[in-house]
Design a protein around this motif. Structure first.
Motif, PDB file in Angstrom:
ATOM      1  N   PRO A 419      -7.159  -4.979   6.177  1.00  0.00           N
ATOM      2  CA  PRO A 419      -5.929  -5.076   6.974  1.00  0.00           C
ATOM      3  C   PRO A 419      -4.762  -5.737   6.234  1.00  0.00           C
ATOM      4  O   PRO A 419      -3.622  -5.620   6.683  1.00  0.00           O
ATOM      5  N   LEU A 420      -5.044  -6.409   5.136  1.00  0.00           N
ATOM      6  CA  LEU A 420      -3.980  -7.098   4.398  1.00  0.00           C
ATOM      7  C   LEU A 420      -3.374  -6.238   3.295  1.00  0.00           C
ATOM      8  O   LEU A 420      -2.656  -6.735   2.434  1.00  0.00           O
ATOM      9  N   VAL A 421      -3.658  -4.943   3.316  1.00  0.00           N
ATOM     10  CA  VAL A 421      -3.086  -4.035   2.330  1.00  0.00           C
ATOM     11  C   VAL A 421      -1.562  -4.042   2.435  1.00  0.00           C
ATOM     12  O   VAL A 421      -0.992  -4.305   3.504  1.00  0.00           O
ATOM     13  N   ASN A 422      -0.884  -3.787   1.331  1.00  0.00           N
ATOM     14  CA  ASN A 422       0.576  -3.732   1.338  1.00  0.00           C
ATOM     15  C   ASN A 422       1.079  -2.667   2.309  1.00  0.00           C
ATOM     16  O   ASN A 422       0.502  -1.575   2.405  1.00  0.00           O
ATOM     17  N   SER A 423       2.146  -2.984   3.004  1.00  0.00           N
ATOM     18  CA  SER A 423       2.816  -1.961   3.804  1.00  0.00           C
ATOM     19  C   SER A 423       3.465  -0.947   2.880  1.00  0.00           C
ATOM     20  O   SER A 423       3.604  -1.174   1.665  1.00  0.00           O
ATOM     21  N   ARG A 424       3.878   0.188   3.424  1.00  0.00           N
ATOM     22  CA  ARG A 424       4.513   1.220   2.598  1.00  0.00           C
ATOM     23  C   ARG A 424       5.773   0.681   1.917  1.00  0.00           C
ATOM     24  O   ARG A 424       6.008   0.948   0.730  1.00  0.00           O
ATOM     25  N   LEU A 425       6.570  -0.099   2.670  1.00  0.00           N
ATOM     26  CA  LEU A 425       7.798  -0.647   2.100  1.00  0.00           C
ATOM     27  C   LEU A 425       7.485  -1.613   0.961  1.00  0.00           C
ATOM     28  O   LEU A 425       8.129  -1.569  -0.105  1.00  0.00           O
ATOM     29  N   GLN A 427       4.791  -1.672  -0.896  1.00  0.00           N
ATOM     30  CA  GLN A 427       4.228  -0.947  -2.030  1.00  0.00           C
ATOM     31  C   GLN A 427       5.310  -0.217  -2.823  1.00  0.00           C
ATOM     32  O   GLN A 427       5.299  -0.229  -4.059  1.00  0.00           O
ATOM     33  N   ILE A 428       6.241   0.417  -2.109  1.00  0.00           N
ATOM     34  CA  ILE A 428       7.348   1.099  -2.808  1.00  0.00           C
ATOM     35  C   ILE A 428       8.177   0.085  -3.592  1.00  0.00           C
ATOM     36  O   ILE A 428       8.548   0.319  -4.754  1.00  0.00           O
ATOM     37  N   THR A 429       8.460  -1.053  -2.956  1.00  0.00           N
ATOM     38  CA  THR A 429       9.206  -2.106  -3.643  1.00  0.00           C
ATOM     39  C   THR A 429       8.465  -2.579  -4.886  1.00  0.00           C
ATOM     40  O   THR A 429       9.060  -2.776  -5.951  1.00  0.00           O
ATOM     41  N   GLY A 430       7.150  -2.735  -4.747  1.00  0.00           N
ATOM     42  CA  GLY A 430       6.347  -3.178  -5.878  1.00  0.00           C
ATOM     43  C   GLY A 430       6.360  -2.186  -7.026  1.00  0.00           C
ATOM     44  O   GLY A 430       6.484  -2.574  -8.198  1.00  0.00           O
ATOM     45  N   VAL A 431       6.248  -0.904  -6.710  1.00  0.00           N
ATOM     46  CA  VAL A 431       6.268   0.131  -7.753  1.00  0.00           C
ATOM     47  C   VAL A 431       7.621   0.142  -8.462  1.00  0.00           C
ATOM     48  O   VAL A 431       7.690   0.204  -9.700  1.00  0.00           O
ATOM     49  N   LEU A 432       8.698   0.092  -7.691  1.00  0.00           N
ATOM     50  CA  LEU A 432      10.032   0.077  -8.296  1.00  0.00           C
ATOM     51  C   LEU A 432      10.227  -1.162  -9.157  1.00  0.00           C
ATOM     52  O   LEU A 432      10.830  -1.098 -10.240  1.00  0.00           O
TER      53      LEU A 432
END
Length: 453
Positions: A419-425, A427-432
């Motif tokens: 349940p503590l997985v990154n949210s989509r936002l 994760q996208i922020t992290g990739v960028l």
């Protein structure tokens, strides 16, 4: 202890993991600090205060001092926006690091060993060890300079003396992890007090300071400014801090349920946010001091710590200015070396499952740093030290993506994070952010190899 760790791992499940970790991270202090379950919010938060400050010292080490001094002396307050952006990047990445440790029961090194093939894991381990040595070089140099400035100890002798800090760490480890955290927080308070006093005498321009926190296009257009800006970015987010944070959050004895872990993540992230804001203050204060003292008086070529020390008293007209600066530098170097030792232990044990005595681990990494530092001092003097410190920051920049990319990949995997997985936002922020770090650090390396500015 092993039973608790195994039960925790079994609750998470083996989906995505190759095996259960054989030992918890830093087993001698694992779950050693109790978290009161029925206490008030503030009491529970207080139980989590500490790890963030150990992480924060990596953002105010002597390597950062050099880039901040150079930026302030050459370009006044205009690079304050880079210090701010770097700090926000650090807050984001350290939050993911803490979440990884709490959610999976693994530190970043253990997680990398468990999900990647052996050749990849070995490559990441070697990269992390190189980063530890590079960081150690900056700490050795900073402490040696401080000893020289305060006690007139020759630089070469000061470099050798820095190896004795292993005795301090051993004494603190025997007393418990809270003693290490207490010393680190005390040294951070010392550094902050030093710069509050220095800024009081420097009389910086408040309006220019505020304007400096707003990013400007001149940073990109000016090659020299861009070079220093990239140096600040590259030196701020330290790769070993990501390994460190994912381990030391597990010194807290939080519960095993997902609700307990969610609260632990919130508490740990609050702790690191406050600590990193203090690190932002220190870095900004160093740059502001350089701008108000050196840039304002036309001394735009001050780039080394020793040059800054010699010029402070004549320019500020206060006899305490230079010894205070040296005291802050010594506190910074000693602080960073304590956390660097812990990070080295975490990386070695996590990747290789090899345990050696902390004093031996410390002597090995410090020895690898002392040799090049002593050689530079003996052969090239103070100029050699400045060049070696810059080179160590470039090396750190090269290693950073190899810690950031696995961190973002693992925390974005629901099989491993639950349940503590990154949210989509997130994760996208992290990739960028990872792409940005790779591009900026690659550019820093290219400009360094071609003579920079």
């Amino acid at each position: 202890m092993d039973t608790v760790r195994q039960e925790s791992s079994e609750r998470i499940g083996l989906n995505g993991w190759q095996s259960l970790p054989s030992l918890p991270s830093l087993p001698e202090v694992f779950r050693s600090i109790p978290v009161p379950k029925s206490a008030t919010f503030w009491r529970r938060l207080l139980a989590f205060v500490g790890p963030g400050y150990l992480v924060a010292v990596g953002y105010m080490d002597p390597g950062n001092w050099a880039t901040d001094i150079g930026g302030g002396a050459a370009y006044a307050y205009r690079l304050l926006s880079v210090v701010l952006i770097s700090s926000l990047m650090a807050v984001f990445l350290q939050a993911l690091s803490a979440k990884l440790g709490i959610a999976t029961g693994r530190d970043l090194a253990q997680a990398c060993r468990d999900i990647y093939k052996k050749p990849v894991a070995i490559f990441l381990w070697i990269s992390a060890e190189i980063a530890i040595v590079a960081c150690d070089i900056a700490e050795v140099i900073g402490a040696a300079i401080a000893l020289n400035l305060l006690f007139h100890i020759p630089l070469a002798a000061g470099v050798i003396l820095t190896g004795l800090d292993v005795l301090l760490l051993l004494a603190l480890q025997h007393k418990g992890f809270r003693w290490i955290e207490g010393l680190v927080i005390t040294l951070i308070a010392t550094i902050m007090a030093v710069f509050c006093i220095e800024l009081f005498y420097a009389h910086p321009s408040f309006h220019a300071m505020l304007a400096g926190f707003v990013p400007g296009s001149d940073i990109v257009r000016n090659a020299g400014m861009l070079y220093i800006a990239l140096g600040i970015l590259g030196a701020t987010v330290m790769p070993h801090n990501l390994y460190l944070h994912s381990s030391i959050v597990q010194t807290r004895d939080f519960g095993e349920s997902w609700e307990d872990k969610k609260e632990a993540v919130r508490m740990a992230q609050t702790d690191s946010f406050v600590a990193l804001m203090l690190a932002l203050f220190v870095n900004a204060a160093i740059l502001i001091l350089a701008a108000a003292t050196f840039y304002r008086t036309g001394h735009h070529d001050i780039t080394g710590i020793q040059d800054a020390y010699r010029m402070l008293t004549p320019l500020l007209g206060v006899s305490l200015a230079t010894p205070l600066f040296a005291i802050g530098l010594l506190a910074s170097g000693q602080n960073s070396t304590l956390t660097g030792t812990l990070a080295g232990q975490i990386i070695l044990e996590g990747f290789l499952h090899i345990r050696i005595a902390p004093w031996l681990r410390r002597l090995i990494s410090r020895g690898l740093a002392i040799v090049p530092a002593a050689t530079a001092v003996i052969l090239y003097g103070a100029h050699g030290i400045d060049q070696l410190m810059l080179f160590s920051q470039v090396v750190l920049s090269m290693q950073l993506p190899l810690a950031v990319i696995p961190l973002i990949q693992i925390t974005g995997d629901r099989r491993r994070m639950g349940p503590l997985v990154n949210s989509r936002l997130v994760q996208i922020t992290g990739v960028l952010l990872a792409v940005l770090i790779v591009v900026l650090n690659a550019w820093l390396i290219i400009t360094s190899l071609h003579g920079g500015h």
